[in-house]
Design an enzyme around this catalytic site. Sequence first.
Site, PDB file in Angstrom:
ATOM      1  N   ASN A   1      -6.027 -82.355   4.063  1.00 13.93           N
ATOM      2  CA  ASN A   1      -7.113 -81.971   4.975  1.00 13.93           C
ATOM      3  C   ASN A   1      -8.245 -81.361   4.157  1.00 13.93           C
ATOM      4  OD1 ASN A   1      -8.755 -81.055   6.982  1.00 13.93           O
ATOM      5  ND2 ASN A   1      -7.376 -79.416   7.666  1.00 13.93           N
TER       6      ASN A   1
ATOM      7  N   LYS B   1     -11.081 -80.436   5.178  1.00 13.52           N
ATOM      8  CA  LYS B   1     -11.871 -79.492   5.989  1.00 13.52           C
ATOM      9  C   LYS B   1     -13.375 -79.762   5.796  1.00 13.52           C
ATOM     10  CE  LYS B   1      -8.176 -76.168   5.386  1.00 13.52           C
ATOM     11  NZ  LYS B   1      -7.644 -74.945   5.954  1.00 13.52           N
TER      12      LYS B   1
ATOM     13  N   HIS C   1      -5.754 -78.686  15.091  1.00 14.41           N
ATOM     14  CA  HIS C   1      -5.683 -77.852  13.878  1.00 14.41           C
ATOM     15  C   HIS C   1      -5.999 -76.401  14.248  1.00 14.41           C
ATOM     16  CE1 HIS C   1      -6.612 -76.126   9.971  1.00 14.41           C
ATOM     17  NE2 HIS C   1      -5.831 -77.072   9.480  1.00 14.41           N
TER      18      HIS C   1
ATOM     19  N   GLU D   1      -7.768 -74.187  12.958  1.00 15.74           N
ATOM     20  CA  GLU D   1      -9.169 -73.765  12.908  1.00 15.74           C
ATOM     21  C   GLU D   1      -9.918 -74.234  14.148  1.00 15.74           C
ATOM     22  OE1 GLU D   1      -9.658 -75.276   8.945  1.00 15.74           O
ATOM     23  OE2 GLU D   1      -8.239 -73.727   8.331  1.00 15.74           O
TER      24      GLU D   1
ATOM     25  N   GLU E   1       2.094 -75.417  11.294  1.00 14.98           N
ATOM     26  CA  GLU E   1       1.244 -74.671  10.374  1.00 14.98           C
ATOM     27  C   GLU E   1       1.096 -73.231  10.870  1.00 14.98           C
ATOM     28  OE1 GLU E   1      -1.527 -77.351   8.051  1.00 14.98           O
ATOM     29  OE2 GLU E   1      -2.426 -77.234  10.022  1.00 14.98           O
TER      30      GLU E   1
ATOM     31  N   GLY F   1      -4.671 -71.273   4.254  1.00 13.44           N
ATOM     32  CA  GLY F   1      -5.802 -70.845   3.439  1.00 13.44           C
ATOM     33  C   GLY F   1      -5.714 -69.407   2.961  1.00 13.44           C
TER      34      GLY F   1
ATOM     35  N   SER G   1      -0.846 -73.122   2.837  1.00 16.84           N
ATOM     36  CA  SER G   1      -0.806 -72.777   1.410  1.00 16.84           C
ATOM     37  C   SER G   1       0.298 -73.500   0.648  1.00 16.84           C
ATOM     38  CB  SER G   1      -0.695 -71.262   1.228  1.00 16.84           C
ATOM     39  OG  SER G   1      -1.825 -70.623   1.791  1.00 16.84           O
TER      40      SER G   1
HETATM   41  C1  PEP Z   1      -4.634 -76.989   6.451  1.00 20.69           C
HETATM   42  O1  PEP Z   1      -5.845 -77.090   6.366  1.00 20.69           O
HETATM   43  O2  PEP Z   1      -4.029 -77.593   7.348  1.00 20.69           O
HETATM   44  C2  PEP Z   1      -3.919 -76.155   5.488  1.00 20.69           C
HETATM   45  C3  PEP Z   1      -2.612 -76.064   5.559  1.00 20.69           C
HETATM   46  O3  PEP Z   1      -4.668 -75.508   4.544  1.00 20.69           O
HETATM   47  P1  PEP Z   1      -4.124 -74.765   3.191  1.00 20.69           P
HETATM   48  O4  PEP Z   1      -3.161 -75.726   2.545  1.00 20.69           O
HETATM   49  O5  PEP Z   1      -5.348 -74.537   2.381  1.00 20.69           O
HETATM   50  O6  PEP Z   1      -3.430 -73.514   3.637  1.00 20.69           O
END
Ligand code: PEP
Length: 255
Positions: free
Chosen positions: A9, A11, A96, A98, A168, A174, A214
Amino acid sequence: MRKPFLGGNWKMNTDKASAVALASALADSVGSLTDKVDVAVCPPFVYLDTVSQALAQSSIAVSSQDIYFESNGAFTGEISTDMLKDVGCEYVLVGHSERRHVIGETDELINRKVKAAIAAGLKVIFCVGELLAQREAEQTDEVVKQQIEKGLVGIDAAGAANITIAYEPVWAIGTGLTATPAQAQEVHAMIRNLIAGMYSQDFADQVRIQYGGSAKPANAAELMSQPDVDGLLIGGASLKPEDFTSMIASAAESV
Ligand code: PEP
């Protein structure tokens, strides 16, 4: 046997040139790993077309980061399923964290998006996960259960066969904090059980559940070694082709 599935992703990152460079570098480095692992990248909307073209000769699929549920009309700023298919998208991310927590999307809106994507023949990466306060209050299972039940309202097994679930935990996205492999496994097993109750055990045995939050080269193998972790949804580390490729290699070795 569930084939591992890794998504990158991006973003709201890259520009046109760096998006193409990233996609091309990834295509060069993954080579035949896609025989063992499904791989998709999720560039920003405006670079989907260019990235699809850059990946046309590779086995890496392209996903959008969002979708709108109406097919056309007066919906300023939104992007339809047909537009996404037109530029080479095979997958869409829906729900997601966000979009849930920064943009304010509800379970009801997310459900409409999941339905629209499936109806259009797109595959869905459907994201769920709890906030830190919810984990601390021991509400993780309840929150994730509700997100899944509400997000999949009205979707039968044939439709749900097009869905990958991405667990997630919001506190891990992040932030550099990763769920431990045991924490991920516990929620993934709960999700698979829930899906078995909603559809059937056979169906639940097939559905792929990604972990996201992460994930990085240092923890990919251990996360992938968990029996109910079938893949990873990766933000930051997917912007570095060598890191993403190393994680795809770890997934290939987990098979
Ligand atoms: C994501 O954007 O779905 C995500 C898991 O980001 P990160 O790996 O940076 O935590």
